[in-house]
Motif scaffolding. Structure first.
Motif, mmCIF file in Angstrom:
data_model
loop_
_atom_site.group_PDB
_atom_site.id
_atom_site.type_symbol
_atom_site.label_atom_id
_atom_site.label_comp_id
_atom_site.label_asym_id
_atom_site.label_seq_id
_atom_site.Cartn_x
_atom_site.Cartn_y
_atom_site.Cartn_z
ATOM 1 N N SER A 103 0.765 -1.134 0.005
ATOM 2 C CA SER A 103 -0.108 -0.030 0.044
ATOM 3 C C SER A 103 0.954 1.401 -0.007
ATOM 4 N N ASN A 104 2.331 1.053 -0.156
ATOM 5 C CA ASN A 104 3.068 2.378 0.024
ATOM 6 C C ASN A 104 2.965 2.851 -1.376
ATOM 7 N N HIS A 105 2.470 4.127 -1.420
ATOM 8 C CA HIS A 105 2.293 4.989 -2.662
ATOM 9 C C HIS A 105 3.355 6.028 -3.125
ATOM 10 N N GLN A 106 4.613 5.668 -2.287
ATOM 11 C CA GLN A 106 5.729 6.713 -2.504
ATOM 12 C C GLN A 106 6.551 5.843 -3.613
ATOM 13 N N PRO A 107 7.016 6.257 -4.490
ATOM 14 C CA PRO A 107 7.866 6.003 -5.663
ATOM 15 C C PRO A 107 9.038 4.890 -5.217
ATOM 16 N N VAL A 108 8.794 3.530 -5.805
ATOM 17 C CA VAL A 108 9.645 2.475 -5.357
ATOM 18 C C VAL A 108 11.291 2.866 -5.689
ATOM 19 N N GLU A 109 11.560 3.888 -6.713
ATOM 20 C CA GLU A 109 12.938 4.285 -7.057
ATOM 21 C C GLU A 109 13.624 4.814 -5.790
ATOM 22 N N HIS A 110 13.351 5.256 -4.914
ATOM 23 C CA HIS A 110 13.928 5.706 -3.811
ATOM 24 C C HIS A 110 14.474 4.429 -2.967
ATOM 25 N N ASP A 111 13.941 3.540 -2.958
ATOM 26 C CA ASP A 111 14.289 1.967 -2.220
ATOM 27 C C ASP A 111 15.487 1.651 -3.233
ATOM 28 N N GLN A 112 15.111 1.685 -4.594
ATOM 29 C CA GLN A 112 15.867 0.911 -5.380
ATOM 30 C C GLN A 112 17.113 1.735 -5.640
ATOM 31 N N HIS A 113 17.076 3.135 -5.580
ATOM 32 C CA HIS A 113 18.501 3.885 -5.550
ATOM 33 C C HIS A 113 19.288 3.682 -4.265
ATOM 34 N N LYS A 114 18.358 3.371 -3.370
ATOM 35 C CA LYS A 114 19.292 3.192 -1.974
ATOM 36 C C LYS A 114 19.949 1.969 -1.909
ATOM 37 N N LEU A 115 19.411 0.846 -2.590
ATOM 38 C CA LEU A 115 20.136 -0.293 -2.526
ATOM 39 C C LEU A 115 21.316 -0.435 -3.782
ATOM 40 N N GLN A 116 21.006 0.227 -4.781
ATOM 41 C CA GLN A 116 22.088 0.496 -5.738
ATOM 42 C C GLN A 116 23.417 1.180 -4.971
ATOM 43 N N ALA A 117 22.986 2.128 -4.307
ATOM 44 C CA ALA A 117 24.284 2.897 -3.629
ATOM 45 C C ALA A 117 24.736 2.034 -2.529
ATOM 46 N N LEU A 118 23.918 1.366 -1.817
ATOM 47 C CA LEU A 118 24.581 0.771 -0.784
ATOM 48 C C LEU A 118 25.096 -0.739 -0.989
ATOM 49 N N THR A 119 24.951 -1.314 -2.195
ATOM 50 C CA THR A 119 25.854 -2.109 -2.612
ATOM 51 C C THR A 119 26.857 -1.813 -3.819
ATOM 52 N N ASP A 120 27.010 -0.491 -3.879
ATOM 53 C CA ASP A 120 28.229 -0.022 -4.815
ATOM 54 C C ASP A 120 29.568 -0.380 -4.184
ATOM 55 N N PRO A 121 30.111 -0.918 -4.796
ATOM 56 C CA PRO A 121 31.745 -1.369 -4.669
ATOM 57 C C PRO A 121 32.536 -0.273 -4.264
ATOM 58 N N HIS A 122 32.138 0.745 -4.956
ATOM 59 C CA HIS A 122 33.221 2.209 -4.967
ATOM 60 C C HIS A 122 32.762 2.860 -3.546
ATOM 61 N N VAL A 123 31.772 2.517 -2.944
ATOM 62 C CA VAL A 123 31.635 3.208 -1.633
ATOM 63 C C VAL A 123 32.272 2.353 -0.374
ATOM 64 N N TRP A 124 32.934 3.070 0.603
ATOM 65 C CA TRP A 124 33.642 2.389 1.579
ATOM 66 C C TRP A 124 32.884 1.369 2.554
ATOM 67 N N PHE A 125 31.676 1.559 2.602
ATOM 68 C CA PHE A 125 30.820 0.578 3.219
ATOM 69 C C PHE A 125 29.786 -0.467 2.517
ATOM 70 N N ALA A 126 30.112 -0.825 1.254
ATOM 71 C CA ALA A 126 29.246 -1.467 0.707
ATOM 72 C C ALA A 126 28.786 -2.643 1.234
ATOM 73 N N PHE A 127 27.669 -2.996 0.672
ATOM 74 C CA PHE A 127 27.103 -4.209 1.350
ATOM 75 C C PHE A 127 27.290 -5.394 0.065
ATOM 76 N N ALA A 128 27.462 -6.482 0.466
ATOM 77 C CA ALA A 128 27.681 -7.637 -0.428
ATOM 78 C C ALA A 128 26.376 -7.832 -1.442
ATOM 79 N N THR A 129 25.163 -7.688 -0.578
ATOM 80 C CA THR A 129 23.867 -7.938 -1.269
ATOM 81 C C THR A 129 23.002 -7.083 -0.706
ATOM 82 N N GLY A 130 21.992 -6.622 -1.624
ATOM 83 C CA GLY A 130 20.841 -6.093 -1.213
ATOM 84 C C GLY A 130 19.583 -6.587 -1.589
ATOM 85 N N VAL A 131 18.574 -6.581 -0.786
ATOM 86 C CA VAL A 131 17.279 -7.214 -1.202
ATOM 87 C C VAL A 131 16.111 -6.262 -1.066
#
Length: 178
Positions: A103-131
């Motif tokens: 029922s969340n009407h906010q754009p899913v793109e925010h969560d998608q961008h967040k996971l892209q950033a969090l798993t980006d191997p170029h950032v110093w805190f990258a997560f191995a996997t995002g779900v």
């Protein structure tokens, strides 16, 4: 990665089996996220599981300037993932999970961008996997897996199929996952 994703599936199975009260009453995402984190924690022995964790050692998680996702948490739209599986003191970031309600009407793109950033191997805190999981009242309505700063399509398809086989995701008449 499949081992970790299977653990997420097991946590989702337990979540749906135990938390019908919360789902039927349409409680907020933060409540659902916390309860899901309880079940995720049971699956990841030897790891810490936290919600909205904003540190890596002594440093605050911040994305590089110009990133699509804000590190300003005043509106609750921050880089901080909903659920993390990590080792706080090393630091070692295994898994970041973003949770959405159907029922969340906010754009899913925010969560998608967040996971892209969090798993980006170029950032110093990258997560191995995002779900990314979207929770319906009775089943997961959609899911995506992120690795290396983007959607991992084969892993996403594998994960969706495992959710379907586990009874946690329905298949539409055209055979696509939803």
């Amino acid at each position: 990665m499949q081992t970790e994703l299977n653990k997420v599936i097991a946590a989702l199975q337990e979540f749906y089996a135990q938390e019908g009260f919360l789902l039927e009453r349409d409680l907020g995402e933060r409540t659902l996220t916390h309860r899901l984190a309880v079940y995720v924690e049971r699956q990841f022995s030897g790891w810490q599981v936290d919600c909205n964790y904003d540190r890596l050692g002594e440093r605050t998680l911040r994305l590089p300037h110009g990133s699509v996702v804000s590190t300003d948490d005043h509106l609750g739209k921050s880089v901080y993932p909903d659920i993390v599986v990590h080792q706080r003191d090393i630091p070692n970031n295994l898994l970041a999970i973003e949770v959405r309600k159907d029922s969340n009407h906010q754009p899913v793109e925010h969560d998608q961008h967040k996971l892209q950033a969090l798993t980006d191997p170029h950032v110093w805190f990258a997560f191995a996997t995002g779900v990314l999981v979207t929770l319906g009242r009775n089943k997961v309505s959609s899911s995506e897996v992120y690795v290396g700063g983007g959607i991992a399509r084969p892993a996403s398809l594998w994960f969706a199929e495992r959710l379907r086989v586990s009874g946690l995701m329905e298949t539409r008449d055209d055979g696509a996952q939803h």
